[in-house]
Design a protein around this motif. Structure first.
Motif, PDB file in Angstrom:
ATOM      1  N   ILE A 122     111.676  54.397  -4.484  1.00 26.05           N
ATOM      2  CA  ILE A 122     110.407  53.691  -4.689  1.00 26.05           C
ATOM      3  C   ILE A 122     110.071  52.659  -4.137  1.00 26.05           C
ATOM      4  CG2 ILE A 122     109.803  53.215  -7.157  1.00 26.05           C
ATOM      5  CD1 ILE A 122     107.124  55.198  -6.334  1.00 26.05           C
ATOM      6  N   LYS A 123     110.704  51.724  -4.508  1.00 24.43           N
ATOM      7  CA  LYS A 123     110.809  49.721  -4.567  1.00 24.43           C
ATOM      8  C   LYS A 123     110.490  49.844  -3.640  1.00 24.43           C
ATOM      9  CE  LYS A 123     116.693  49.875  -5.229  1.00 24.43           C
ATOM     10  NZ  LYS A 123     116.703  48.886  -6.367  1.00 24.43           N
ATOM     11  N   ASN A 124     111.888  49.832  -2.062  1.00 25.51           N
ATOM     12  CA  ASN A 124     111.846  49.682  -0.924  1.00 25.51           C
ATOM     13  C   ASN A 124     110.797  50.141   0.360  1.00 25.51           C
ATOM     14  OD1 ASN A 124     114.071  49.270  -1.660  1.00 25.51           O
ATOM     15  ND2 ASN A 124     115.257  50.587  -0.463  1.00 25.51           N
ATOM     16  N   MET A 125     109.383  50.259  -0.440  1.00 23.32           N
ATOM     17  CA  MET A 125     108.174  50.592   0.281  1.00 23.32           C
ATOM     18  C   MET A 125     107.639  49.243   0.645  1.00 23.32           C
ATOM     19  SD  MET A 125     106.841  53.926  -2.047  1.00 23.32           S
ATOM     20  CE  MET A 125     105.358  54.001  -1.477  1.00 23.32           C
ATOM     21  N   GLN A 126     107.150  49.109   1.613  1.00 28.95           N
ATOM     22  CA  GLN A 126     106.985  47.496   2.144  1.00 28.95           C
ATOM     23  C   GLN A 126     104.630  48.438   2.419  1.00 28.95           C
ATOM     24  OE1 GLN A 126     107.702  44.965   1.592  1.00 28.95           O
ATOM     25  NE2 GLN A 126     109.128  45.694   0.529  1.00 28.95           N
ATOM     26  N   PRO A 127     104.140  47.143   1.793  1.00 30.47           N
ATOM     27  CA  PRO A 127     104.429  46.446   0.845  1.00 30.47           C
ATOM     28  C   PRO A 127     104.213  47.861  -0.007  1.00 30.47           C
ATOM     29  CG  PRO A 127     102.096  47.218   1.444  1.00 30.47           C
ATOM     30  CD  PRO A 127     102.422  47.161   2.857  1.00 30.47           C
ATOM     31  N   PRO A 130     102.985  47.754  -6.738  1.00 29.70           N
ATOM     32  CA  PRO A 130     102.817  46.483  -7.752  1.00 29.70           C
ATOM     33  C   PRO A 130     101.929  45.406  -7.153  1.00 29.70           C
ATOM     34  CG  PRO A 130     105.340  47.188  -7.957  1.00 29.70           C
ATOM     35  CD  PRO A 130     104.727  47.679  -6.951  1.00 29.70           C
ATOM     36  N   GLU A 131     102.460  45.356  -5.542  1.00 27.85           N
ATOM     37  CA  GLU A 131     101.876  44.032  -4.687  1.00 27.85           C
ATOM     38  C   GLU A 131     100.235  44.400  -4.431  1.00 27.85           C
ATOM     39  OE1 GLU A 131     105.757  42.067  -2.605  1.00 27.85           O
ATOM     40  OE2 GLU A 131     104.785  43.703  -1.854  1.00 27.85           O
ATOM     41  N   VAL A 132     100.371  45.687  -4.355  1.00 31.19           N
ATOM     42  CA  VAL A 132      98.618  46.541  -3.281  1.00 31.19           C
ATOM     43  C   VAL A 132      97.746  46.063  -4.956  1.00 31.19           C
ATOM     44  CG1 VAL A 132      97.784  48.203  -2.699  1.00 31.19           C
ATOM     45  CG2 VAL A 132      99.543  47.710  -1.821  1.00 31.19           C
ATOM     46  N   ILE A 133      98.959  46.898  -5.849  1.00 27.31           N
ATOM     47  CA  ILE A 133      97.662  46.475  -7.541  1.00 27.31           C
ATOM     48  C   ILE A 133      97.127  45.418  -7.558  1.00 27.31           C
ATOM     49  CG2 ILE A 133      97.470  47.577  -9.325  1.00 27.31           C
ATOM     50  CD1 ILE A 133      99.200  49.663  -8.109  1.00 27.31           C
ATOM     51  N   GLU A 154     110.898  62.203 -12.106  1.00 28.25           N
ATOM     52  CA  GLU A 154     111.246  60.728 -13.019  1.00 28.25           C
ATOM     53  C   GLU A 154     111.762  59.353 -12.280  1.00 28.25           C
ATOM     54  OE1 GLU A 154     114.500  63.664 -11.549  1.00 28.25           O
ATOM     55  OE2 GLU A 154     111.820  63.732 -12.093  1.00 28.25           O
ATOM     56  N   ARG A 155     111.685  59.327 -11.016  1.00 32.36           N
ATOM     57  CA  ARG A 155     111.821  58.344 -10.103  1.00 32.36           C
ATOM     58  C   ARG A 155     110.658  57.691  -9.856  1.00 32.36           C
ATOM     59  NH1 ARG A 155     115.281  60.508  -5.376  1.00 32.36           N
ATOM     60  NH2 ARG A 155     115.665  58.526  -4.690  1.00 32.36           N
ATOM     61  N   VAL A 156     110.216  57.775  -9.790  1.00 34.04           N
ATOM     62  CA  VAL A 156     108.538  57.034  -9.805  1.00 34.04           C
ATOM     63  C   VAL A 156     108.177  56.825 -11.054  1.00 34.04           C
ATOM     64  CG1 VAL A 156     106.283  57.596  -9.033  1.00 34.04           C
ATOM     65  CG2 VAL A 156     107.997  59.219  -7.839  1.00 34.04           C
ATOM     66  N   PRO A 157     108.359  55.544 -11.534  1.00 31.84           N
ATOM     67  CA  PRO A 157     108.566  55.272 -12.941  1.00 31.84           C
ATOM     68  C   PRO A 157     106.512  54.318 -12.446  1.00 31.84           C
ATOM     69  CG  PRO A 157     109.384  53.461 -11.368  1.00 31.84           C
ATOM     70  CD  PRO A 157     108.640  54.831 -10.327  1.00 31.84           C
ATOM     71  N   PHE A 158     105.844  54.153 -12.805  1.00 34.39           N
ATOM     72  CA  PHE A 158     104.859  54.540 -12.514  1.00 34.39           C
ATOM     73  C   PHE A 158     103.448  55.378 -13.523  1.00 34.39           C
ATOM     74  CE2 PHE A 158     105.752  52.914  -8.241  1.00 34.39           C
ATOM     75  CZ  PHE A 158     105.698  51.445  -9.117  1.00 34.39           C
ATOM     76  N   ASP A 159     102.477  55.319 -14.361  1.00 35.33           N
ATOM     77  CA  ASP A 159     102.000  55.562 -14.378  1.00 35.33           C
ATOM     78  C   ASP A 159     100.659  56.484 -13.952  1.00 35.33           C
ATOM     79  OD1 ASP A 159      99.711  57.276 -16.517  1.00 35.33           O
ATOM     80  OD2 ASP A 159      98.296  55.517 -17.280  1.00 35.33           O
ATOM     81  N   CYS A 160     100.951  57.510 -13.441  1.00 35.28           N
ATOM     82  CA  CYS A 160     100.453  57.900 -11.977  1.00 35.28           C
ATOM     83  C   CYS A 160      99.944  59.038 -12.195  1.00 35.28           C
ATOM     84  CB  CYS A 160     100.599  57.102 -10.812  1.00 35.28           C
ATOM     85  SG  CYS A 160     102.100  57.567 -10.222  1.00 35.28           S
ATOM     86  N   ARG A 173     104.232  65.362   1.792  1.00 38.56           N
ATOM     87  CA  ARG A 173     104.281  64.874   0.767  1.00 38.56           C
ATOM     88  C   ARG A 173     104.144  64.789  -0.174  1.00 38.56           C
ATOM     89  NH1 ARG A 173     104.377  63.828   6.532  1.00 38.56           N
ATOM     90  NH2 ARG A 173     102.489  62.659   7.261  1.00 38.56           N
ATOM     91  N   LEU A 174     104.282  63.670  -0.882  1.00 33.39           N
ATOM     92  CA  LEU A 174     104.560  63.166  -1.954  1.00 33.39           C
ATOM     93  C   LEU A 174     102.927  62.062  -2.139  1.00 33.39           C
ATOM     94  CD1 LEU A 174     104.916  62.686  -5.033  1.00 33.39           C
ATOM     95  CD2 LEU A 174     106.954  61.200  -4.100  1.00 33.39           C
ATOM     96  N   ASN A 175     101.790  62.413  -2.445  1.00 26.75           N
ATOM     97  CA  ASN A 175     100.535  61.649  -2.669  1.00 26.75           C
ATOM     98  C   ASN A 175     100.722  61.248  -4.476  1.00 26.75           C
ATOM     99  OD1 ASN A 175      99.831  62.356  -0.533  1.00 26.75           O
ATOM    100  ND2 ASN A 175      98.841  64.195  -1.086  1.00 26.75           N
ATOM    101  N   LEU A 176     100.297  59.952  -4.760  1.00 27.45           N
ATOM    102  CA  LEU A 176     100.893  58.955  -5.837  1.00 27.45           C
ATOM    103  C   LEU A 176      99.327  59.110  -6.326  1.00 27.45           C
ATOM    104  CD1 LEU A 176     103.470  56.918  -5.887  1.00 27.45           C
ATOM    105  CD2 LEU A 176     103.592  59.326  -6.731  1.00 27.45           C
ATOM    106  N   TYR A 177      98.210  59.146  -7.058  1.00 22.97           N
ATOM    107  CA  TYR A 177      96.996  58.920  -7.476  1.00 22.97           C
ATOM    108  C   TYR A 177      97.532  57.855  -9.281  1.00 22.97           C
ATOM    109  CZ  TYR A 177      96.654  62.604  -4.506  1.00 22.97           C
ATOM    110  OH  TYR A 177      96.673  63.148  -3.266  1.00 22.97           O
ATOM    111  N   PHE A 178      95.955  56.490  -9.425  1.00 27.94           N
ATOM    112  CA  PHE A 178      95.751  55.939 -10.312  1.00 27.94           C
ATOM    113  C   PHE A 178      94.438  55.754 -10.645  1.00 27.94           C
ATOM    114  CE2 PHE A 178      99.920  54.678  -8.351  1.00 27.94           C
ATOM    115  CZ  PHE A 178     100.633  54.037  -9.098  1.00 27.94           C
ATOM    116  N   GLY A 179      94.231  55.444 -12.038  1.00 29.78           N
ATOM    117  CA  GLY A 179      92.869  55.372 -12.352  1.00 29.78           C
ATOM    118  C   GLY A 179      92.065  56.530 -12.349  1.00 29.78           C
TER     119      GLY A 179
END
Length: 338
Positions: A122-127, A130-133, A154-160, A173-179
């Protein structure tokens, strides 16, 4: 199952644009889930997702750094008579781009990924997420991202919320939802049915069996990837109390029970006919005696040997039925699709 076309309408694009564009069924679902007044579509590409955001939201801001792609996105929206999209060609993280945007209800981002990786990270996604947030934090606190679907929770280290989505039986697909978009920790959904399952605070303990019962069910890939197989098994136990999990091999797993049941999160359902030692002449004889004319080999065999084994299994069989053969170690599990 016949796979639908990726797009039902004409698409303006280069080869890569079509290849990476979101399938319409997925774009339609995601737009309904993210429905709001004002949304920004970051890295919009040729506009496959933008079109459906425009159908559900009052105003869409489509941001893309590649002028060729955003030109295609304009054409794709224009041909459908879509007028509630403002296109912005620029770096999604630049202050100039962000300053052109109003307060937003949601920011959606489909970041670029390296063309080849030994393991998706996940760290290789561009942007990066964390940068977008950080860049859009003054505009909204509701974010949605598309991430590589091979990432396990477990490889997605965010509160989402980590939402695994399968399309026509295949992981898509894998969708990540925040907020406020987050509904739970992990979820799985199957399209086109829209069947969904969510994680609970405590994962149920489900029995594992060493052999299949009379009926066997293949769950949607999204359920497996999300780690929600036990959750699905617990749900099914309301219909069949003896439901258990049966691991066929590293890639294949069944939910199995003595009762025939139906669920929208099954991609395939079978009646287990018999279990035999994996001996080709014996299995061939069984197929002849039981009026089978075709057998699908659903086993972890050497791809170079697949047709040799299948042709030997089918030699001389002339019936009307189709069998499915799964292989657990040296035991053949013969099934018929329901």
């Amino acid at each position: 199952m016949t796979r639908k076309k990726k797009f039902e309408h004409r698409v303006f694009s280069d080869k890569d644009g079509v290849r990476f564009a979101t399938p319409e069924e997925v774009a339609r679902y995601r737009a309904k889930r993210l429905k709001c007044n004002t949304i920004a579509d970051i890295s919009c590409g040729i506009g496959g997702q933008t079109i459906y955001f425009a159908k559900e939201c009052e105003q869409v801001y489509a941001v893309e750094i590649d002028p060729k792609k955003i030109a295609y996105a304009r054409k794709n929206c224009a041909q459908l008579g879509i007028e509630n999209v403002e296109f912005i060609c620029g770096d999604a993280l630049s202050p100039e781009t962000i300053d052109n945007l109003p307060q937003l209800d949601v920011v959606f981002s489909d970041p670029a990924r390296p063309a080849s990786e030994k393991m998706r990270e996940i760290k290789n996604m561009q942007p990066s997420i964390p940068e977008v947030i950080a860049a859009y934090g003054t505009k909204t606190y509701n974010f949605a991202f598309e991430a590589p679907p091979k990432l396990t929770p477990e490889r997605v280290p965010f509160d989402c919320e980590r939402e695994y989505l399968s399309l026509e039986g295949k992981m898509n697909r894998l969708n990540l939802y925040f907020g406020d978009l987050k509904k739970c920790e992990v979820s799985a959904i199957a399209l086109p049915s829209g069947a969904r399952i969510e994680s609970k605070n405590k994962m149920p303990d489900i029995r594992r069996s060493k052999e299949p019962a009379l009926y066997a069910y293949e769950p949607e890939e999204s359920v497996e990837r999300a780690g929600l197989l036990a959750q699905l098994a617990e749900e099914i136990r309301k219909q069949a109390s003896d439901t258990s999990i049966f691991q066929v091999d590293k890639k294949r797993i069944f939910l199995t029970s003595a009762e025939q049941i139906d669920h929208c999160l099954f991609k395939n359902s079978y009646k287990v006919l018999d279990t035999l030692t994996f001996d080709i002449p014996s299995i061939n004889d069984y197929l002849k005696k039981h009026d089978f004319g075709e057998i699908l080999l659903r086993a972890a065999v050497d791809p170079k040997e697949y047709w040799n084994i299948r042709n030997r299994l089918e030699e001389g069989i002339k019936g009307n039925k189709k069998a499915h053969l799964f292989l657990k170690d040296e035991v053949a599990i013969l099934c018929e699709a329901l």
